[in-house]
Design an enzyme around this catalytic site. Structure first.
Site, short mmCIF file in Angstrom:
data_model
loop_
_atom_site.label_atom_id
_atom_site.label_comp_id
_atom_site.label_asym_id
_atom_site.label_seq_id
_atom_site.Cartn_x
_atom_site.Cartn_y
_atom_site.Cartn_z
CB ALA A 1 -0.94 0.00 1.20
CE1 TYR B 1 3.88 -10.35 -10.95
CE2 TYR B 1 2.66 -10.65 -12.99
CZ TYR B 1 2.79 -10.06 -11.76
OH TYR B 1 1.83 -9.18 -11.32
#
Length: 310
Positions: A22, A175
């Site tokens: 965040a 990924y």
């Protein structure tokens, strides 16, 4: 850049949520929207300076916001355990955990502090360990876990014969595997919670495509400049073509976290190709339907992080 917010959140006063990743981008938008709806937001970050700046931005947007800054490096199981110990000692129930943090496409294979391939270790195993640490707080609140996947996982698979990409490192494939693993973990968490009566719900979200720092210059992982991909995504996003903004890309996770009917659901953008558009329930991609893979991955992940999640 316009935020393009469409989702109206319910009143979250008295709720506590934790959002990883965040300190910028989509994660910052998720945390800010939670704070604006009245929730107390825990923001655990690896870079304390970026975290402080993120908290200041949230408070600037929402002056009454309650934001708690914590330290967390998902590439270190010791750091995950330390955060878990601190939060459990406080004893405040957790209503929502959003597993949003991640690392994408380091040019060469790298390892976490515990020796895992960096993307698999950070994006998946770090969150497995974190949810394990926080599960008592989630159970006490009958909370929800939302794991962020990616459009990269649409055709991904778990490479059981080379889980850590030790023999063959393909950066994009590693990924994609890590983000598929995130999704499978959340779905299996929900199944085990229902079977065991844990009282914790789970959902999977994906943000579509938006300009963030995932593909920007990241000297700490060996990427000295922005990739061609992120430059193109910024261009498309600015013109509203097949790409959202960080604010619109935050909405699938926000919807998955706050709509009680979305227990066990897969949530993403509803536009063409699921790259942008309003958030909504989506049909799970084929790799997410492999329940045997999810159960096997759960057991393997518990063994790798050295703890049970129950």
């Amino acid at each position: 850049m316009a935020r393009n917010e469409q989702l109206t959140l319910p009143d979250l006063g008295g709720r506590r949520v934790l959002v990883t990743g965040a300190s910028d981008g989509i994660g910052l938008e998720i945390a800010a929207r939670f704070a604006g709806a009245g929730a107390e937001v825990v923001v655990p970050v690896r870079n304390r300076d970026k975290g402080t700046a993120a908290v200041a931005e949230i408070v600037d947007r929402h002056p009454d916001a309650a934001v708690v800054l914590e330290d967390l490096d998902l590439a270190s199981l010791a750091s995950v355990a330390a955060l878990g110990e601190r939060l459990r000692a406080e004893g405040t129930p957790l209503d929502v955990v959003v597993g949003n943090a991640g690392v994408m496409n380091p040019p060469q294979r790298q390892r976490t502090r515990d020796g895992f391939e960096l993307q698999f270790g950070t994006n998946h195993l770090g969150h497995v360990a974190l949810v394990g640490e926080l599960l008592p707080l989630l159970r006490s609140a009958h909370g929800r876990v939302v794991m962020q996947s990616s459009v990269a996982a649409r055709r991904a698979s778990i490479r059981w014969d080379d889980l850590q990409s030790e023999r063959d490192y393909d950066v994009a494939r590693a990924y994609a595997q890590s983000k598929l693993a995130c999704a499978l973990f959340a779905l299996e968490l929900g199944r085990r919670s229902r079977a065991g009566g844990w009282g914790v719900s789970a959902a999977v979200s994906h943000p579509g495509v938006a300009p963030t720092n995932l593909l920007a210059a990241r000297p700490e992982i060996g990427r000295s400049g922005d990739t061609v991909s992120v430059r193109m995504i910024r261009w498309l996003s600015a013109r509203g073509i097949l790409a959202g903004t960080p604010a619109s890309a935050a909405e699938p996770a926000l919807l998955a976290a706050t709509d009680p009917s979305l227990d066990g659901a897969f949530v993403g953008p509803t536009g063409l190709g699921q790259t942008s558009g309003p958030a909504g329930r989506r049909e799970p991609w084929a790799p997410l339907l492999r329940d045997d893979d999810a159960a096997r991955l759960w057991d393997v992940s518990e063994a790798l992080v050295g703890r049970t999640v129950s």
